[in-house]
Design a protein around this motif. Structure first.
Motif, PDB file in Angstrom:
ATOM      1  N   GLN A 351     -32.311-101.874   2.059  1.00 11.15           N
ATOM      2  CA  GLN A 351     -32.406-101.154   0.790  1.00 11.15           C
ATOM      3  C   GLN A 351     -31.557 -99.889   0.810  1.00 11.15           C
ATOM      4  OE1 GLN A 351     -36.366-100.676  -0.787  1.00 11.15           O
ATOM      5  NE2 GLN A 351     -37.141-102.464   0.315  1.00 11.15           N
ATOM      6  N   LYS A 352     -30.983 -99.557  -0.317  1.00 11.46           N
ATOM      7  CA  LYS A 352     -30.184 -98.350  -0.452  1.00 11.46           C
ATOM      8  C   LYS A 352     -31.070 -97.146  -0.763  1.00 11.46           C
ATOM      9  CE  LYS A 352     -26.049-100.709  -2.255  1.00 11.46           C
ATOM     10  NZ  LYS A 352     -25.110-100.813  -3.393  1.00 11.46           N
ATOM     11  N   ILE A 468     -26.582 -84.398  -1.050  1.00  8.24           N
ATOM     12  CA  ILE A 468     -25.506 -85.242  -0.509  1.00  8.24           C
ATOM     13  C   ILE A 468     -25.837 -86.712  -0.711  1.00  8.24           C
ATOM     14  CG2 ILE A 468     -24.345 -85.985   1.606  1.00  8.24           C
ATOM     15  CD1 ILE A 468     -24.696 -83.093   2.651  1.00  8.24           C
ATOM     16  N   PHE A 469     -27.031 -87.112  -0.298  1.00  7.91           N
ATOM     17  CA  PHE A 469     -27.333 -88.542  -0.298  1.00  7.91           C
ATOM     18  C   PHE A 469     -27.848 -89.038  -1.650  1.00  7.91           C
ATOM     19  CE2 PHE A 469     -27.055 -87.395   4.152  1.00  7.91           C
ATOM     20  CZ  PHE A 469     -26.125 -88.349   4.564  1.00  7.91           C
ATOM     21  N   PHE A 478     -23.755 -97.995   0.250  1.00 12.99           N
ATOM     22  CA  PHE A 478     -24.784 -98.238   1.271  1.00 12.99           C
ATOM     23  C   PHE A 478     -24.410 -97.479   2.539  1.00 12.99           C
ATOM     24  CE2 PHE A 478     -26.813-100.470   4.765  1.00 12.99           C
ATOM     25  CZ  PHE A 478     -28.103-100.641   4.288  1.00 12.99           C
ATOM     26  N   VAL A 479     -25.329 -96.636   3.012  1.00 15.46           N
ATOM     27  CA  VAL A 479     -25.102 -95.813   4.197  1.00 15.46           C
ATOM     28  C   VAL A 479     -25.817 -96.440   5.383  1.00 15.46           C
ATOM     29  CG1 VAL A 479     -25.492 -93.547   5.228  1.00 15.46           C
ATOM     30  CG2 VAL A 479     -24.827 -93.720   2.833  1.00 15.46           C
ATOM     31  N   ASP A 480     -25.145 -96.469   6.516  1.00 16.83           N
ATOM     32  CA  ASP A 480     -25.754 -97.021   7.736  1.00 16.83           C
ATOM     33  C   ASP A 480     -26.295 -95.861   8.580  1.00 16.83           C
ATOM     34  OD1 ASP A 480     -26.548 -98.561   9.856  1.00 16.83           O
ATOM     35  OD2 ASP A 480     -24.544 -99.153  10.481  1.00 16.83           O
ATOM     36  N   LEU A 481     -25.544 -95.397   9.543  1.00 12.36           N
ATOM     37  CA  LEU A 481     -25.999 -94.287  10.393  1.00 12.36           C
ATOM     38  C   LEU A 481     -25.833 -92.952   9.684  1.00 12.36           C
ATOM     39  CD1 LEU A 481     -24.528 -95.056  13.955  1.00 12.36           C
ATOM     40  CD2 LEU A 481     -26.860 -95.445  13.129  1.00 12.36           C
ATOM     41  N   ILE A 482     -26.789 -92.058   9.888  1.00 16.52           N
ATOM     42  CA  ILE A 482     -26.679 -90.668   9.443  1.00 16.52           C
ATOM     43  C   ILE A 482     -27.018 -89.781  10.624  1.00 16.52           C
ATOM     44  CG2 ILE A 482     -27.513 -88.877   7.876  1.00 16.52           C
ATOM     45  CD1 ILE A 482     -28.487 -91.107   6.010  1.00 16.52           C
ATOM     46  N   GLY A 491     -23.170 -71.460  12.783  1.00 15.52           N
ATOM     47  CA  GLY A 491     -24.602 -71.652  12.618  1.00 15.52           C
ATOM     48  C   GLY A 491     -24.973 -72.548  11.467  1.00 15.52           C
ATOM     49  N   SER A 492     -23.982 -73.103  10.770  1.00 11.51           N
ATOM     50  CA  SER A 492     -24.261 -74.071   9.713  1.00 11.51           C
ATOM     51  C   SER A 492     -24.522 -75.432  10.369  1.00 11.51           C
ATOM     52  CB  SER A 492     -23.067 -74.149   8.748  1.00 11.51           C
ATOM     53  OG  SER A 492     -21.907 -74.559   9.448  1.00 11.51           O
ATOM     54  N   THR A 493     -24.567 -76.463   9.578  1.00 10.25           N
ATOM     55  CA  THR A 493     -24.762 -77.794  10.140  1.00 10.25           C
ATOM     56  C   THR A 493     -23.576 -78.670   9.759  1.00 10.25           C
ATOM     57  OG1 THR A 493     -25.931 -78.781   8.261  1.00 10.25           O
ATOM     58  CG2 THR A 493     -27.247 -77.542   9.852  1.00 10.25           C
ATOM     59  N   SER A 494     -23.468 -79.814  10.421  1.00 11.88           N
ATOM     60  CA  SER A 494     -22.477 -80.808  10.038  1.00 11.88           C
ATOM     61  C   SER A 494     -23.202 -82.129   9.843  1.00 11.88           C
ATOM     62  CB  SER A 494     -21.387 -80.940  11.104  1.00 11.88           C
ATOM     63  OG  SER A 494     -21.952 -81.274  12.357  1.00 11.88           O
ATOM     64  N   VAL A 495     -22.775 -82.874   8.840  1.00  9.36           N
ATOM     65  CA  VAL A 495     -23.415 -84.143   8.498  1.00  9.36           C
ATOM     66  C   VAL A 495     -22.358 -85.238   8.521  1.00  9.36           C
ATOM     67  CG1 VAL A 495     -24.642 -85.442   6.729  1.00  9.36           C
ATOM     68  CG2 VAL A 495     -25.166 -83.021   7.068  1.00  9.36           C
ATOM     69  N   SER A 496     -22.636 -86.303   9.269  1.00 10.94           N
ATOM     70  CA  SER A 496     -21.760 -87.474   9.289  1.00 10.94           C
ATOM     71  C   SER A 496     -22.557 -88.706   8.916  1.00 10.94           C
ATOM     72  CB  SER A 496     -21.138 -87.673  10.673  1.00 10.94           C
ATOM     73  OG  SER A 496     -20.236 -86.643  11.001  1.00 10.94           O
ATOM     74  N   PHE A 497     -21.892 -89.650   8.260  1.00 13.33           N
ATOM     75  CA  PHE A 497     -22.547 -90.917   7.967  1.00 13.33           C
ATOM     76  C   PHE A 497     -21.505 -92.026   8.013  1.00 13.33           C
ATOM     77  CE2 PHE A 497     -21.585 -88.723   3.999  1.00 13.33           C
ATOM     78  CZ  PHE A 497     -20.935 -89.671   3.227  1.00 13.33           C
ATOM     79  N   THR A 498     -21.969 -93.233   8.341  1.00 14.60           N
ATOM     80  CA  THR A 498     -21.070 -94.378   8.397  1.00 14.60           C
ATOM     81  C   THR A 498     -21.326 -95.293   7.205  1.00 14.60           C
ATOM     82  OG1 THR A 498     -22.552 -95.690   9.792  1.00 14.60           O
ATOM     83  CG2 THR A 498     -20.939 -94.285  10.903  1.00 14.60           C
ATOM     84  N   ILE A 499     -20.268 -95.944   6.773  1.00 11.26           N
ATOM     85  CA  ILE A 499     -20.291 -96.805   5.589  1.00 11.26           C
ATOM     86  C   ILE A 499     -19.350 -97.978   5.849  1.00 11.26           C
ATOM     87  CG2 ILE A 499     -20.870 -95.022   3.902  1.00 11.26           C
ATOM     88  CD1 ILE A 499     -17.905 -94.565   3.465  1.00 11.26           C
ATOM     89  N   GLY A 500     -19.364 -98.956   4.956  1.00  7.12           N
ATOM     90  CA  GLY A 500     -18.373-100.014   5.019  1.00  7.12           C
ATOM     91  C   GLY A 500     -16.997 -99.469   4.711  1.00  7.12           C
ATOM     92  N   GLN A 501     -15.967-100.037   5.347  1.00  7.01           N
ATOM     93  CA  GLN A 501     -14.616 -99.514   5.203  1.00  7.01           C
ATOM     94  C   GLN A 501     -14.162 -99.492   3.751  1.00  7.01           C
ATOM     95  OE1 GLN A 501     -12.014-100.091   8.654  1.00  7.01           O
ATOM     96  NE2 GLN A 501     -10.646-101.170   7.265  1.00  7.01           N
TER      97      GLN A 501
END
Length: 595
Positions: A351-352, A468-469, A478-482, A491-501
């Motif tokens: 599910q998305k 963001i999401f 559709f997001v896989d890993l976050i 001191g901020s944060t960084s956000v990465s996510f993986t998706i289909g190419q």
């Protein structure tokens, strides 16, 4: 004639009346036509009293003698239960672990089961006895008494149910089943009729105290149905089996882990071998690492964040300080005032926007998110400890966990629609192994055709992850890993996510819009990446898995861009050009564990 294994915990045999009540339950099951094996824990607080006595006579008791001492708690219980059964007019024989054939390795206080000879138990059952077996203990090849460690009686019960081919393993305890969250924290928590092995494994690792994860690992490996029910009532309880209660509900449970500490190693050179160096140093101190987040490096450097139990913060910091110069890291930060809130569900992988829904619930409750890690069936967020209760209530309400899903099925309905003999050849093969608790990997796989997006300089404030999401979800991506980790620059944060190419271009447009709105530092995107996943049973209890994985990738000079871990998987993101190399070297390293 069917066979049932009934396990009674310490609170269920805490005094003579409770012992007699447990005996009556076993006799009732026998009178209903079942053969019965009981597995019994030490009475009430007896183990605590034995530990007190040991420390009173020795500052550092030998491990062998501690196991000899602690095993007497269960021996007392089984004898008393057998006496009670006899007094109530039925036949019973009590057996220690060694007497019923439990062979283990020689790791005192944390022994693993190697094999169980069932011949004596089966002979006694054939003679009409209720067999009362001591939980938590076995013997090694030299006939030394060993103990299995935390949750050992649960593990004993499930192991016996597996080797005896029992129809069910009943866990009788002081609660009447598994709840959507801890009912002591949220009174509105709902008892579930059915929960899957995978969901229960994740919840157990997150602190759900009904059962220990090691026993669930055993049950999953050998397809043992577990029935969790109250010792003090006849309520149906909860079945722990392969399928989930609902196929549509994305989340089946929520959990709160309060005593966490976060550590971030800053400015780690973004080259092969760094993760291996960090986690090997921690493993050498016998510290269990939980959330692991490595975000995508920038300018040749990356930050690695992870959580450990709060009481093990200092020993972990000492281990990291000892290797800082060697690995070339620029610093280390930590926070001991954090807690982890998680949601678990077998259906979320299909599910998305499940993550967006959780992040929105936390934002609406005014709860800031410090770290994020996801897997196929779990999303965890690190939050301030003083907002932990609000966070748990928010996600529980958001996913309406107090309400039974419309498509929820009972165990009887699941049984009616399934094949009871599925995978039995595989089960038999596993049971013939002389190391019943050996690591079992179900797959080492690569998911190609992936891309990732990284937002740098994300403001560390309430609601940003939700925005963001939410936007990504509205774009139909559709997001896989976050992963979200600390950013060493400001001191901020960084956000990465993986998706289909194929989703990289629209995802980058959304990310760039968000970056401008919140004055973030940068947006980076890349295709040509691959997710490498190691999946299996026992990844947490066999702590060498992560170490071996990172060692193998380092030896092959394969750089790790992202890391996300769970109870059932270790996921890393690598360059697609090295995907097959990575899979092949790990398959060779774990050849004995692959099923």
């Amino acid at each position: 004639m069917s066979l049932i294994v009934q396990k009674f915990g310490g609170t269920s045999v805490a005094d003579p009346e409770k012992i007699r009540a447990a005996a009556r339950r076993a006799i009732r099951a026998q009178n209903q036509g079942h053969r019965v094996v009981m597995v019994v824990s030490a009475m009430g607080k007896q183990t605590d009293e034995l530990l007190r006595l040991a420390t009173a006579v020795s500052e550092k008791p030998p491990a062998r003698e501690m196991d000899m001492l602690l095993s007497t708690g269960e021996q007392t219980s089984v004898a008393l239960v057998a006496m009670a059964i006899d007094d109530l007019g039925a036949k019973a024989v009590s057996l220690t672990g060694g007497q019923f054939g439990m062979k283990t390795d020689n790791s005192y206080s944390k022994a693993r089961i190697r094999s169980i000879d069932t011949s004596r138990i089966e002979s006694l059952l054939d003679e009409g006895n209720i067999v009362v077996a001591a939980g938590f203990q076995g013997i090694d090849d030299d006939l030394n008494i060993t103990t299995l460690g935390r949750g050992g009686s649960d593990t004993t019960a499930v192991a016996l149910a597996a080797v005896l081919g029992a129809d069910a393993c009943e866990i009788h305890t002081d609660v009447d089943g598994v709840y959507t969250t801890d009912p002591r924290l949220l009174p509105e928590a709902r008892r579930v009729d059915v929960i899957s092995y995978d969901e229960m494994l994740e919840l157990a690792s997150l602190g759900a105290g009904v059962m220990h994860s090691r026993s669930i690992e055993f049950a999953k490996k050998f397809r043992v149905p577990i029935h969790v029910r109250s010792s003090f009532s006849d309520r149906e309880g909860t079945m722990i089996v392969s399928p989930a209660e609902s196929e549509s509900s994305p989340v089946s449970g929520a959990a709160l882990t309060k005593d966490e500490a976060r550590i971030t190693v800053l400015g780690v050179p973004d080259v092969p071998g760094m993760s291996q160096a960090i986690f090997s140093a921690i493993a050498a101190q016998k510290v269990a690492v939980d959330m692991v987040v490595q975000n995508v490096g920038a300018q040749g450097k990356a930050d690695v964040s992870f959580t450990v139990p709060r009481q093990e913060l200092q020993v972990t910091l000492d281990a990291i300080e000892a290797i800082m110069e060697t690995i070339g890291a620029s610093g280390v930060t930590h926070d001991a005032e954090v807690a982890k809130v998680s949601v678990v569900g077998l259906a979320m992988a299909r599910q998305k926007s499940v993550a967006a829904r959780m992040f929105r619930a936390l934002a609406d409750a005014g709860v800031n998110i410090h770290m994020i890690t996801t897997s196929e069936i779990k999303i965890s967020a690190l939050v301030p400890r003083d907002h932990a209760a609000d966070a748990l209530r928010a996600v529980h309400e958001s996913f309406q966990l107090d309400q039974r899903p419309a498509d929820a099925k009972t165990w009887a309905e699941i049984q009616a629609g399934s094949s009871p003999h599925a995978d039995m050849d595989d089960v038999v093969t596993r049971l013939q192994n002389d190391a019943l608790e050996a690591l079992t990997l179900t797959d080492i796989a690569i998911l190609e055709g992936q891309a990732r997006v990284t937002l740098d300089g994300v403001p560390d404030r309430v609601g940003v992850a939700a925005e963001i999401f939410d936007e990504i979800g509205r774009a139909g991506i559709f997001v896989d890993l976050i992963v979200q980790g600390y950013d060493g620059q400001d001191g901020s944060t960084s956000v990465s996510f993986t998706i289909g190419q194929s989703d990289l271009e629209p995802a980058m447009k959304v990310a760039q819009s968000i970056c401008q709105t919140h004055a973030m530092r940068d947006v980076r995107g890349a295709d040509g990446i691959t997710k490498l996943s190691v999946s299996g049973i026992g990844l947490r209890s066999h702590t060498q898995v992560g170490t071996v994985l990172f060692e193998q990738l380092a030896s092959a000079k394969i750089n790790v861009e992202m890391i996300a871990t769970s109870e059932l998987q270790v996921n890393v993101v690598i360059d697609s050009a090295r995907g097959d190399d990575a899979k092949n070297c790990l398959r060779a390293a774990f050849a004995d564990a692959l099923s």
